[in-house]
Design a protein around this motif. Sequence first.
Motif, PDB file in Angstrom:
ATOM      1  N   TYR A   1       0.844  -1.200   0.000  1.00 50.95           N
ATOM      2  CA  TYR A   1       0.000   0.000   0.000  1.00 50.95           C
ATOM      3  C   TYR A   1       0.873   1.241   0.000  1.00 50.95           C
ATOM      4  CZ  TYR A   1      -3.872  -3.092   0.558  1.00 50.95           C
ATOM      5  OH  TYR A   1      -4.808  -4.073   0.313  1.00 50.95           O
TER       6      TYR A   1
ATOM      7  N   THR B   1      -6.857   2.829   4.992  1.00 47.01           N
ATOM      8  CA  THR B   1      -8.225   2.795   4.457  1.00 47.01           C
ATOM      9  C   THR B   1      -8.320   1.800   3.304  1.00 47.01           C
ATOM     10  OG1 THR B   1      -8.486   5.107   5.060  1.00 47.01           O
ATOM     11  CG2 THR B   1     -10.048   4.240   3.473  1.00 47.01           C
ATOM     12  N   ALA B   2      -7.313   1.819   2.421  1.00 46.51           N
ATOM     13  CA  ALA B   2      -7.324   0.905   1.270  1.00 46.51           C
ATOM     14  C   ALA B   2      -7.197  -0.543   1.738  1.00 46.51           C
ATOM     15  CB  ALA B   2      -6.186   1.265   0.322  1.00 46.51           C
TER      16      ALA B   2
ATOM     17  N   ASN C   1      -8.208  -1.725   4.581  1.00 49.27           N
ATOM     18  CA  ASN C   1      -9.520  -2.076   5.152  1.00 49.27           C
ATOM     19  C   ASN C   1     -10.502  -2.445   4.049  1.00 49.27           C
ATOM     20  OD1 ASN C   1      -8.613  -1.508   7.737  1.00 49.27           O
ATOM     21  ND2 ASN C   1      -9.472   0.568   7.771  1.00 49.27           N
ATOM     22  N   GLU C   2     -10.509  -1.649   2.974  1.00 52.20           N
ATOM     23  CA  GLU C   2     -11.452  -1.894   1.873  1.00 52.20           C
ATOM     24  C   GLU C   2     -11.162  -3.230   1.191  1.00 52.20           C
ATOM     25  OE1 GLU C   2     -11.124   1.630  -0.509  1.00 52.20           O
ATOM     26  OE2 GLU C   2     -12.362   2.807   0.887  1.00 52.20           O
ATOM     27  N   ASP C   3      -9.873  -3.600   1.134  1.00 51.91           N
ATOM     28  CA  ASP C   3      -9.490  -4.884   0.523  1.00 51.91           C
ATOM     29  C   ASP C   3      -9.697  -6.059   1.477  1.00 51.91           C
ATOM     30  OD1 ASP C   3      -8.751  -3.632  -1.805  1.00 51.91           O
ATOM     31  OD2 ASP C   3      -6.606  -3.595  -1.347  1.00 51.91           O
ATOM     32  N   ASP C   4     -10.065  -5.755   2.705  1.00 48.51           N
ATOM     33  CA  ASP C   4     -10.271  -6.803   3.722  1.00 48.51           C
ATOM     34  C   ASP C   4      -8.980  -7.582   4.000  1.00 48.51           C
ATOM     35  OD1 ASP C   4     -11.713  -8.158   5.629  1.00 48.51           O
ATOM     36  OD2 ASP C   4     -12.460  -9.673   4.233  1.00 48.51           O
TER      37      ASP C   4
ATOM     38  N   THR D   1      -6.462   0.999  11.068  1.00 46.81           N
ATOM     39  CA  THR D   1      -6.594  -0.375  10.558  1.00 46.81           C
ATOM     40  C   THR D   1      -7.691  -1.118  11.312  1.00 46.81           C
ATOM     41  OG1 THR D   1      -4.880  -1.117  12.096  1.00 46.81           O
ATOM     42  CG2 THR D   1      -4.175  -0.602   9.855  1.00 46.81           C
ATOM     43  N   LYS D   2      -8.388  -1.979  10.581  1.00 49.50           N
ATOM     44  CA  LYS D   2      -9.445  -2.783  11.199  1.00 49.50           C
ATOM     45  C   LYS D   2      -8.988  -4.228  11.415  1.00 49.50           C
ATOM     46  CE  LYS D   2     -13.351  -0.100   9.366  1.00 49.50           C
ATOM     47  NZ  LYS D   2     -13.164   0.910  10.390  1.00 49.50           N
TER      48      LYS D   2
END
Length: 228
Positions: free
Chosen positions: A7, A16-17, A19-22, A95-96
């Motif tokens: 990233y 954020t990216a 997180n969006e990609d899981d 981060t998630k």
Amino acid sequence: MYQVKFYKGDYSARQTAANEDDCKLYVEQHFNSSASQSANYAVVVTGYNASQTSKNWGRWYARAVAQEFDIPVGGDNGLLVGGYNGRGDYNLRFTKMPAILLEPFFVSNPQTAELIKTEDAQYRLASILTESIQRFLPDGGLIGFSVGHKYKTSSPNDRGAAVFGGGAEADIAEAVLLKAQQQLENIATIPQEREIKVMHGNEILWKGNIDADSDVRWDGQRGILVIG
Ligand SMILES: [Zn+2]
């Protein structure tokens, strides 16, 4: 199967990216630096809001680096929650997934600076990261990698700390992460057993699966590795 994605952009955008990609795990590679050339320890930073998994993963990595390279761990048993007076928290706080920021060596230390410029040491460091990922995410998945300092939109020329004798923190960080990517993406099957290896330098002399309950110890007096 493991897949690695790097990233780029500012730190919040990277998170954020991811997180969006899981992404299942997130790693940012740095090296430490100090005005004192003698500073020498391995530490991992987590966000203030880090999960227990992030903390356990970070401590596992810091201890493994300390053992492999015969240096102490820093922080609280290898962990610095929130970073240095908050520096480092921002790199991970959005981060998630479990997320750690690695500071395995001081590039300001002449000995470790020389060491970490070698392919061999970079490979060994990458191997510890790879093994930590296998341990904390045994079923595989997408892993987010972030090269500290490099590729920031707001500060494109940042390369982090100067490496003693020449070079930049971020370039060595990137070299280590690329090796870890190669290792991770070459793991064909997920070991279901407890795998152990006998290593000579970077060469695997033997590997095999042993009973999960086995005690493994080195009998130095008799020169025997005892499994059982
Ligand atoms: Zn850094």
